[in-house]
Motif scaffolding. Structure first.
Motif, short mmCIF file in Angstrom:
data_model
loop_
_atom_site.label_atom_id
_atom_site.label_comp_id
_atom_site.label_asym_id
_atom_site.label_seq_id
_atom_site.Cartn_x
_atom_site.Cartn_y
_atom_site.Cartn_z
N ARG A 11 16.03 17.45 60.22
CA ARG A 11 14.72 16.83 59.97
C ARG A 11 14.30 17.04 58.52
O ARG A 11 13.76 16.12 57.89
N ILE A 12 14.54 18.22 57.97
CA ILE A 12 14.24 18.49 56.57
C ILE A 12 15.00 17.51 55.68
O ILE A 12 14.43 16.91 54.77
N GLU A 13 16.27 17.33 55.95
CA GLU A 13 17.09 16.42 55.15
C GLU A 13 16.59 14.98 55.27
O GLU A 13 16.54 14.24 54.28
N SER A 14 16.20 14.59 56.47
CA SER A 14 15.70 13.24 56.69
C SER A 14 14.40 12.99 55.91
O SER A 14 14.26 11.96 55.24
N VAL A 15 13.48 13.93 55.98
CA VAL A 15 12.21 13.78 55.27
C VAL A 15 12.45 13.81 53.75
O VAL A 15 11.84 13.06 53.01
N ARG A 16 13.37 14.66 53.31
CA ARG A 16 13.69 14.72 51.88
C ARG A 16 14.23 13.38 51.39
O ARG A 16 13.82 12.87 50.35
N ARG A 17 15.13 12.78 52.18
CA ARG A 17 15.66 11.46 51.82
C ARG A 17 14.55 10.41 51.79
O ARG A 17 14.49 9.59 50.89
N ASP A 18 13.69 10.44 52.82
CA ASP A 18 12.56 9.50 52.86
C ASP A 18 11.67 9.65 51.63
O ASP A 18 11.24 8.66 51.04
N LEU A 19 11.39 10.88 51.26
CA LEU A 19 10.53 11.15 50.10
C LEU A 19 11.19 10.63 48.82
O LEU A 19 10.53 9.97 48.00
N ASN A 20 12.46 10.89 48.66
CA ASN A 20 13.17 10.40 47.47
C ASN A 20 13.22 8.88 47.43
O ASN A 20 13.04 8.27 46.37
N GLU A 21 13.42 8.25 48.57
CA GLU A 21 13.44 6.79 48.63
C GLU A 21 12.06 6.22 48.32
O GLU A 21 11.93 5.25 47.58
N GLN A 22 11.03 6.82 48.89
CA GLN A 22 9.67 6.35 48.65
C GLN A 22 9.29 6.50 47.18
O GLN A 22 8.53 5.69 46.65
N ALA A 23 9.84 7.50 46.52
CA ALA A 23 9.55 7.73 45.10
C ALA A 23 10.01 6.57 44.23
O ALA A 23 9.49 6.37 43.13
N LEU A 24 10.94 5.79 44.73
CA LEU A 24 11.39 4.61 43.98
C LEU A 24 10.33 3.51 43.94
O LEU A 24 10.36 2.65 43.09
N TYR A 25 9.40 3.57 44.91
CA TYR A 25 8.40 2.50 45.06
C TYR A 25 6.97 2.94 44.78
O TYR A 25 6.13 2.12 44.44
N ASP A 26 6.67 4.22 44.96
CA ASP A 26 5.31 4.72 44.82
C ASP A 26 5.26 5.80 43.74
O ASP A 26 6.26 6.45 43.45
N SER A 27 4.05 6.02 43.22
CA SER A 27 3.84 7.15 42.32
C SER A 27 3.48 8.36 43.18
O SER A 27 3.08 8.23 44.34
N LEU A 28 3.57 9.55 42.61
CA LEU A 28 3.33 10.78 43.37
C LEU A 28 1.94 10.83 44.00
O LEU A 28 1.81 11.25 45.13
N PRO A 29 0.89 10.39 43.33
CA PRO A 29 -0.42 10.51 43.97
C PRO A 29 -0.66 9.55 45.14
O PRO A 29 -1.72 9.59 45.73
N SER A 30 0.28 8.70 45.46
CA SER A 30 0.05 7.75 46.55
C SER A 30 -0.09 8.51 47.86
O SER A 30 0.53 9.55 48.07
N PRO A 31 -0.90 7.99 48.78
CA PRO A 31 -1.08 8.65 50.08
C PRO A 31 0.24 8.85 50.84
O PRO A 31 0.44 9.90 51.45
#
Length: 59
Positions: A11-31
C-alpha cells in the motif's frame, strides 16, 4: 515477513507511485497532492510503529 506487513508495504508503494504520478499534473499545494502526501505519511508512521513495536496514536 508477516502478511500484514507485506500488505502495508504494498500500500505504501502504491500511494507513493500515485503521489509521484500526480506530481506530474498538480503542484504540491493542490488538495489532491496534500491528501496523497498525508496518506503516505500516515502509512509510513504505521509501518515505523510496526517495525519498532511502538503504539500508534490517532490525531
Amino acid at each position: 515477513m508477516a502478511k500484514g506487513v507485506e500488505e502495508l508495504l504494498a500500500r505504501i508503494e502504491s500511494v507513493r507511485r500515485d503521489l509521484n504520478e500526480q506530481a506530474l499534473y498538480d503542484s504540491l499545494p493542490s488538495p489532491t497532492m496534500l491528501e496523497k502526501s498525508r496518506e503516505l505519511d500516515r502509512l509510513l508512521n504505521v509501518y515505523q510503529a510496526v517495525k519498532t513495536g511502538a503504539q500508534i496514536t490517532q490525531g
